[in-house]
Design an enzyme around this catalytic site. Structure first.
Site, mmCIF file in Angstrom:
data_model
loop_
_atom_site.group_PDB
_atom_site.id
_atom_site.type_symbol
_atom_site.label_atom_id
_atom_site.label_comp_id
_atom_site.label_asym_id
_atom_site.label_seq_id
_atom_site.Cartn_x
_atom_site.Cartn_y
_atom_site.Cartn_z
ATOM 1 N N GLU A 31 0.800 -1.239 0.000
ATOM 2 C CA GLU A 31 0.000 0.000 0.000
ATOM 3 C C GLU A 31 0.831 1.288 0.000
ATOM 4 O O GLU A 31 0.498 2.229 0.711
ATOM 5 C CB GLU A 31 -0.919 0.018 1.231
ATOM 6 C CG GLU A 31 -1.876 -1.150 1.272
ATOM 7 C CD GLU A 31 -2.704 -1.196 2.556
ATOM 8 O OE1 GLU A 31 -3.878 -1.513 2.475
ATOM 9 O OE2 GLU A 31 -2.157 -0.929 3.644
HETATM 10 C C1 TNX Z 1 -4.371 -3.903 4.840
HETATM 11 S S1 TNX Z 1 -2.786 -6.269 4.267
HETATM 12 C C2 TNX Z 1 -3.076 -3.703 5.264
HETATM 13 C C3 TNX Z 1 -2.836 -3.266 6.650
HETATM 14 C C4 TNX Z 1 -4.100 -3.081 7.416
HETATM 15 C C5 TNX Z 1 -5.062 -4.171 7.066
HETATM 16 C C6 TNX Z 1 -6.327 -4.129 7.856
HETATM 17 C C7 TNX Z 1 -1.707 -5.272 4.139
HETATM 18 C C8 TNX Z 1 -0.492 -5.780 3.558
HETATM 19 N N1 TNX Z 1 -1.960 -4.013 4.519
HETATM 20 O O1 TNX Z 1 -2.057 -2.105 6.665
HETATM 21 O O2 TNX Z 1 -3.817 -3.096 8.768
HETATM 22 O O3 TNX Z 1 -5.380 -4.079 5.703
HETATM 23 O O4 TNX Z 1 -7.125 -5.243 7.598
#
Ligand code: TNX
Length: 525
Positions: free
Chosen positions: A338
């Protein structure tokens, strides 16, 4: 060494000699195949009789490795806490010795996986064979699960815990069976993490991935960059005080996990999810990202390291170096998810450079599936959470994949609309949905050989202590233990849910909170 072999010899001879003195116990008929073991072993062959665990039992271990003796001691302590019995390990005293549990190092070819074990349970002896101490430790968990909660006090003049006899041949499907704990969004104390490790060990997990940094907090002491914890460690989601592990505390966690044959995988999430680091050291901040400030909200994707500055990489050399030097396991997780504000070129440059730093410190890189967009070393591991396309790309590159799809394996997803904690961006995951999927076929076209294993991540935006953590993790975590270990043909919800129901006494004795889903007919007293 010789002394110990003599000890064992004397013990066995004594057992034979004592036979006559011993009263014959008439055990009720047993059925090892119906024992509620999780994960379900590859093969279970019942023989209908029983081993009577009582005060006349002793544990002996192979003299070839001190690690085996430690496994014996772990079993002895487990027996003590479950039954109150004091069972000696490798004792020379022959007093009262009637039955024997022997944990044996064997080089049998049937024990191909280092975690494989064989258990032979007979009337007077239990033989646990394994090639490695890790295999023996996994077998000990099976034995723990076979010891009934209550003794039978009518069979003889003393309490006896009746263990069904037979043979168990077992080995895991995957060499990587993990859960992740996000200690960044909310901080969890060393004792809280240890309690989670205990539960992981009981269900034969072999890895705990610690998400040690994120926008809301930095949780591991870095001696060369002290502000990371002084500034970056003092916050968390919701405005609490945060916290961090000193390197001594982290080492203690690593050692505690290692005693349970569990590897710790440290993660420093980057280039995104780095607000707390950039707040501590502003030179790390990327021009396209939001200005660092204390963040206690749950937003994602707004922070980034600057991928073009040399000073960022010398900082990361120190950070990765310090963590690598106190992490005996082979992996270092760089996050990589992300990074929405990082330009694609910068992201790719960053992942490739950090990949080199991880190699320099003799670790194998793991990253969330986005890292497959960069030119990574095939020895790097890609963790699928979202994009099947990235997983396929990684496989083409020759990388191994960890399967942890948000829609099936995220422990922070709510069970249903009335769940007290959790999020639901990837949907609800009721207990049966969490169990009924196949990691081997989840990504269409992904070769089996590329799958390293599975992981169930527990993000902590909505949870801040063991009770809340356990509400989300249990009982779903137990299902992921089985998905990672048992052969696919054994995975059957109707059979599993009965074995799951029978975990209640164990969950209660470990004081583990769980969500009592109506899908399971819980065996409460
Ligand atoms: C996505 S999964 C994220 C996290 C969040 C999570 C909450 C991922 C690699 N990144 O930063 O905590 O969703 O469900």
């Amino acid at each position: 060494m010789i002394k110990k072999s003599i000890l064992l010899f004397v013990a066995v001879i004594c057992m034979a000699a004592c036979q006559t003195k011993k009263e014959e116990i008439n055990f009720p008929k047993t059925d090892l195949a119906s024992a509620p073991l999780i994960p379900k072993p590859i093969k279970t062959i019942p023989t209908g009789s029983a081993f009577g665990l009582d005060i006349g039992t002793a544990i002996y271990t192979s003299t070839t490795s001190p690690e085996f003796e430690k496994v014996g001691q772990f079993l002895s302590e487990s027996i003590k806490s479950k039954t109150g019995l004091d069972i000696a390990v490798n004792t020379s005293s022959e007093d009262k010795l009637e039955r024997l549990i022997y944990i044996n190092q064997s080089d049998s070819v049937d024990l191909e996986s280092p975690e494989a074990y064989q258990l032979y349970i007979k009337k007077d002896s239990i033989l646990l064979n394994a090639k490695t101490a890790t295999g023996a430790f996994r077998g000990v968990q099976t034995l723990r699960q076979l010891i009934p909660e209550k003794s039978n006090d009518t069979l003889a003049d003393r309490p006896i815990w009746v263990i069904p006899s037979g043979k168990i041949i077992d080995a895991p499907k995957y060499g990587y069976r993990s859960s992740m704990l996000d200690v960044a969004r909310h901080f969890f104390t060393v004792d809280e993490v240890k309690k989670y490790i205990d539960a992981l060990a009981y269900y034969k997990f072999n890895t705990l991935h610690l998400h040690l940094s994120d926008d809301q907090g930095w949780r591991i002491e870095i001696k060369s960059w002290p502000k990371l914890t002084e500034v970056g460690g003092a916050s968390e989601v919701g405005g609490g005080q945060g916290g961090f592990y000193t390197q001594e505390e982290y080492k203690d966690l690593v050692a505690y996990a290692a005693e349970r044959h569990i590897t710790i995988v440290p993660e420093i999430d980057m280039p995104g999810h780095t607000n707390s680091a950039s707040l501590s050291y502003p030179f790390l901040h990327y021009a396209g990202a939001e200005t660092p400030r204390v963040r206690t909200d749950m937003k994602v994707g707004y922070s980034s390291f600057d991928a073009k500055k040399d000073t960022v990489y010398s900082f990361l050399d120190d950070v990765i170096g310090e963590i690598a030097s106190i992490t005996p396991g082979p992996y270092f997780h760089i996050g990589g998810d992300e990074s929405h504000v990082t330009k694609k070129n910068d992201y790719i440059l960053f992942v490739e450079k950090v990949g080199k730093l991880v190699q320099k410190h003799n670790k194998r890189m793991i990253g969330w599936d986005e890292i497959a967009q960069a030119d990574i070393d095939p020895n790097s591991v890609v963790q699928l959470w979202n994009s099947a396309e990235n997983a396929l790309k990684a496989a083409e590159n020759g990388s191994k994949i960890i399967i942890s799809p948000a829609k099936k394996a995220y422990l922070d997803m709510k069970y249903d609309s009335i769940s007290e904690y959790g999020l639901n961006w990837a949907g609800y995951i009721p207990v049966d949905v969490g169990y009924q999927w196949n990691p081997e076929t989840y990504v269409d076209g992904l070769p089996k050989e590329n799958i390293l294993g599975i992981e169930a991540p527990l993000w902590s935006e909505t949870i801040s202590n063991s009770t809340e953590l356990e509400y989300l993790a249990f009982p779903r975590l137990i299902g992921y233990a089985e998905l990672g270990w048992s052969p696919s043909e054994h995975l059957d919800w109707d059979d599993y849910k009965n074995r799951l129901a029978a975990q209640v006494p164990n969950l209660e004795s470990m004081q583990i909170n769980y969500y009592p889903t109506k899908l399971v007919d819980w065996k409460k007293e």
